[in-house]
Write a protein that holds these residues in place. Structure first.
Motif, short mmCIF file in Angstrom:
data_model
loop_
_atom_site.label_atom_id
_atom_site.label_comp_id
_atom_site.label_asym_id
_atom_site.label_seq_id
_atom_site.Cartn_x
_atom_site.Cartn_y
_atom_site.Cartn_z
N MET A 1 35.04 -7.71 -13.82
CA MET A 1 34.07 -6.62 -13.93
C MET A 1 34.07 -5.78 -12.64
N ILE A 2 33.85 -4.52 -12.79
CA ILE A 2 33.83 -3.62 -11.64
C ILE A 2 32.55 -3.84 -10.84
N SER A 3 32.68 -3.98 -9.51
CA SER A 3 31.51 -4.22 -8.67
C SER A 3 31.18 -3.04 -7.75
N LYS A 4 32.20 -2.23 -7.41
CA LYS A 4 31.97 -1.09 -6.52
C LYS A 4 32.89 0.06 -6.91
N ILE A 5 32.29 1.26 -7.06
CA ILE A 5 33.06 2.44 -7.47
C ILE A 5 32.97 3.51 -6.40
N LEU A 6 34.11 4.04 -6.02
CA LEU A 6 34.15 5.22 -5.16
C LEU A 6 34.20 6.45 -6.07
N ILE A 7 33.33 7.42 -5.80
CA ILE A 7 33.30 8.64 -6.60
C ILE A 7 34.08 9.71 -5.87
N ALA A 8 35.22 10.09 -6.43
CA ALA A 8 36.11 11.07 -5.79
C ALA A 8 35.71 12.47 -6.22
N ASN A 9 34.48 12.85 -5.90
CA ASN A 9 33.97 14.16 -6.31
C ASN A 9 32.72 14.47 -5.50
N ARG A 10 32.05 15.54 -5.87
CA ARG A 10 30.86 16.00 -5.16
C ARG A 10 29.87 16.61 -6.16
N GLY A 11 28.75 17.11 -5.67
CA GLY A 11 27.83 17.87 -6.50
C GLY A 11 27.16 17.04 -7.59
N GLU A 12 26.74 17.74 -8.65
CA GLU A 12 25.93 17.09 -9.69
C GLU A 12 26.68 15.99 -10.43
N ILE A 13 28.00 16.11 -10.62
CA ILE A 13 28.71 15.06 -11.35
C ILE A 13 28.77 13.78 -10.52
N ALA A 14 28.88 13.92 -9.20
CA ALA A 14 28.86 12.73 -8.35
C ALA A 14 27.49 12.05 -8.42
N VAL A 15 26.43 12.85 -8.43
CA VAL A 15 25.07 12.31 -8.56
C VAL A 15 24.90 11.63 -9.91
N ARG A 16 25.43 12.25 -10.95
CA ARG A 16 25.35 11.68 -12.32
C ARG A 16 26.02 10.31 -12.37
N ILE A 17 27.19 10.18 -11.77
CA ILE A 17 27.92 8.92 -11.78
C ILE A 17 27.19 7.86 -10.96
N ILE A 18 26.66 8.26 -9.82
CA ILE A 18 25.91 7.32 -8.97
C ILE A 18 24.73 6.73 -9.75
N ARG A 19 24.02 7.57 -10.47
CA ARG A 19 22.85 7.09 -11.23
C ARG A 19 23.26 6.12 -12.34
N ALA A 20 24.37 6.43 -13.03
CA ALA A 20 24.85 5.52 -14.07
C ALA A 20 25.25 4.18 -13.48
N CYS A 21 25.93 4.21 -12.33
CA CYS A 21 26.35 2.97 -11.67
C CYS A 21 25.14 2.14 -11.25
N ARG A 22 24.12 2.82 -10.74
CA ARG A 22 22.91 2.13 -10.31
C ARG A 22 22.29 1.37 -11.47
N GLU A 23 22.27 2.00 -12.65
CA GLU A 23 21.69 1.35 -13.84
C GLU A 23 22.53 0.18 -14.32
N MET A 24 23.82 0.19 -13.97
CA MET A 24 24.72 -0.90 -14.37
C MET A 24 24.85 -1.98 -13.30
N GLY A 25 24.15 -1.79 -12.18
CA GLY A 25 24.23 -2.77 -11.10
C GLY A 25 25.52 -2.70 -10.32
N ILE A 26 26.15 -1.53 -10.28
CA ILE A 26 27.42 -1.33 -9.59
C ILE A 26 27.18 -0.55 -8.30
N SER A 27 27.71 -1.02 -7.18
CA SER A 27 27.58 -0.32 -5.91
C SER A 27 28.43 0.94 -5.90
N THR A 28 28.03 1.92 -5.09
CA THR A 28 28.75 3.20 -5.07
C THR A 28 29.14 3.61 -3.65
#
Length: 455
Positions: free
Chosen positions: A1-28
């Protein structure tokens, strides 16, 4: 299972991904250029790594620095978002080579479908209807002139590696061709590092319809219905709707099956979008596939209840799809307006600056995706998208009324935006009645009387 994700982006899509990861218990892990150190995505992530100076080519497009950041942070996966490296096959392959999960398709699939001219050739071979045009990339303006004459004007020149309307020009007369071909090629090179172009017939009065697909690693592919993305300026979308208001059950079935067939043909995995042009006789043609999450994915989430970012991550973890085609139920109607830092009266010129005051609307059925905050200084180096304002209601008429209300409630001060212009579009009788196509905005801009209402 994935435990930590690097988001290779910026702006609202990066924020969107961070929030989804937070809900899944994944570090960002966020990456940022030096001008983005105070950006919201850099503040919300568990870790932030500055990878270079302002120009994208020295930061958000710098593959080796991004991979190094992922390795240094111990990230086991990278989510590319949209834009930047999201449709770069070399980046996908490099992640795999370094033992990092790329949350998206494999490099060979990106090459086949992310490259527009290659995708056309693949779909022709698969029997999916495509717009008449070139099967191969066009080598020169001189070759393009001959091809355009055979196709018949008007034609549209498109960047093979393109997206977001970049590297795209409509040519209506032969004497305009060479200049527009060269302009499109230069814009494509600046935006994607690739000036390869192809040519299609330009279909007047067309609607732009796209189907969201999900595909796992086991050959299961489904679609989540369609979005109407016909309201555009400079071939970039301004307003999107789900579902398309003119769509019949029979037409949705036919187009959905074509979208699934397209994805299966190339062994597609993860989330993607099959884009079609539909003429005024409801004949549809494949135009391209976006091998990534779309800007407008949120309205599909609103009408289906399916979180696409979470589904992307689950597929990347190797999980089979948890839903079948029969499980997909479209409920109500959703509309998205893209609020950009630009001046419609000055040819949509970008307007960077500092946000001095900000108020987001709320309420039942209202969704705001943004990375803005009061005091944030919008840089001039990146895309002008500020806010994705979305509404959901029981039917299209109620959704339009709700959007009228929230557009009137949204406040962004300190910079120029297209907010008033969008309000004008939403209030047009032709829009309310569904009499729209990809030339809708262009026609409105030619009407000086209507344009005066947008200020």
């Amino acid at each position: 299972m994935i435990s930590k994700i690097l988001i290779a982006n910026r702006g609202e899509i990066a924020v969107r991904i961070i929030r989804a990861c937070r809900e899944m218990g994944i570090s960002t892990v966020a990456i940022c250029s030096d001008v983005d150190k105070d950006a919201l995505h850099a503040q919300l992530a568990d870790e932030t790594i500055c990878i270079g100076p302002v120009p994208s080519k020295d930061s958000y497009l710098k593959m080796d620095r991004i991979i190094s950041a992922a390795c240094a942070a111990g990230a086991d996966a990278i989510h590319p978002g949209f834009g930047f490296l999201s449709e770069n096959s070399r980046f996908s392959d490099l992640c795999k080579k370094c033992g990092i999960i790329f949350i998206g398709p494999t490099g060979d699939v990106i090459d086949r479908m992310g490259n527009k001219s290659e995708a056309r050739r693949t779909m022709i071979e698969a029997g999916v209807p495509v717009v008449p045009g070139t099967k191969q990339a066009v080598a020169s303006a001189e070759e393009g002139l001959k091809i355009a004459a055979d196709i018949g004007y008007p034609v549209i020149i498109k960047a093979s590696a393109g997206g977001g309307g970049k590297g795209m020009r409509i040519v209506r007369k032969e004497e305009e061709f060479v200049k527009l071909f060269e302009t499109a090629g230069q814009e494509a090179k600046n935006s994607f590092g690739d000036d390869t172009l192809y040519i299609e017939r330009y279909i007047e009065g067309a609607r732009h319809i796209e189907f969201q697909i999900l595909a796992d690693n086991y050959g299961n592919v489904i679609h989540l219905g369609e979005r109407d993305c016909s309201i555009q300026r400079r071939h970039q979308k301004l307003i999107e709707e789900a579902p398309a208001h003119h769509m019949t059950a029979e037409l949705r079935k036919a187009m959905g099956e074509a979208a699934v067939k397209a994805a299966k043909t190339v062994g597609y995995q993860n989330a993607g979008t099959i884009e079609f042009i539909m003429d005024n006789q409801n004949r549809f043609y494949f135009i391209e596939m976006n091998t990534r999450i779309q800007v407008e994915h949120g309205i599909t989430e609103l009408v289906t209840g399916i979180d696409l970012i979470k589904e992307q991550i689950k597929i990347a973890e190797g999980r089979p799809l948890s839903i079948s085609q029969e499980d997909v139920v479209i409920k109500g109607h959703a509309i998205e307006c893209r609020i950009n830092a630009e001046n419609p009266l000055k040819d949509f010129m970008p307007c960077p600056g500092t946000v001095t005051s900000l108020h987001f609307p709320g309420g039942n059925g209202v969704r705001v995706d943004s990375a803005l905050y009061a005091g944030y200084k919008i840089p001039s180096a990146y895309d002008s998208l500020l806010v994705k304002l979305m509404v959901h209601d029981n039917d299209r008429e109620q959704a339009i009324r709700k959007m009228q209300g929230v557009l009137g409630e949204l406040v962004i001060e300190g910079i120029d935006t297209n907010l008033d212009f969008l309000y004008t579009l939403i209030n047009q009788e032709d829009f309310k009645e569904g009499n729209t196509d990809t030339a809708f905005v262009e026609k409105l801009l030619k009407d000086k009387k209507e344009m005066s209402k947008a200020v």
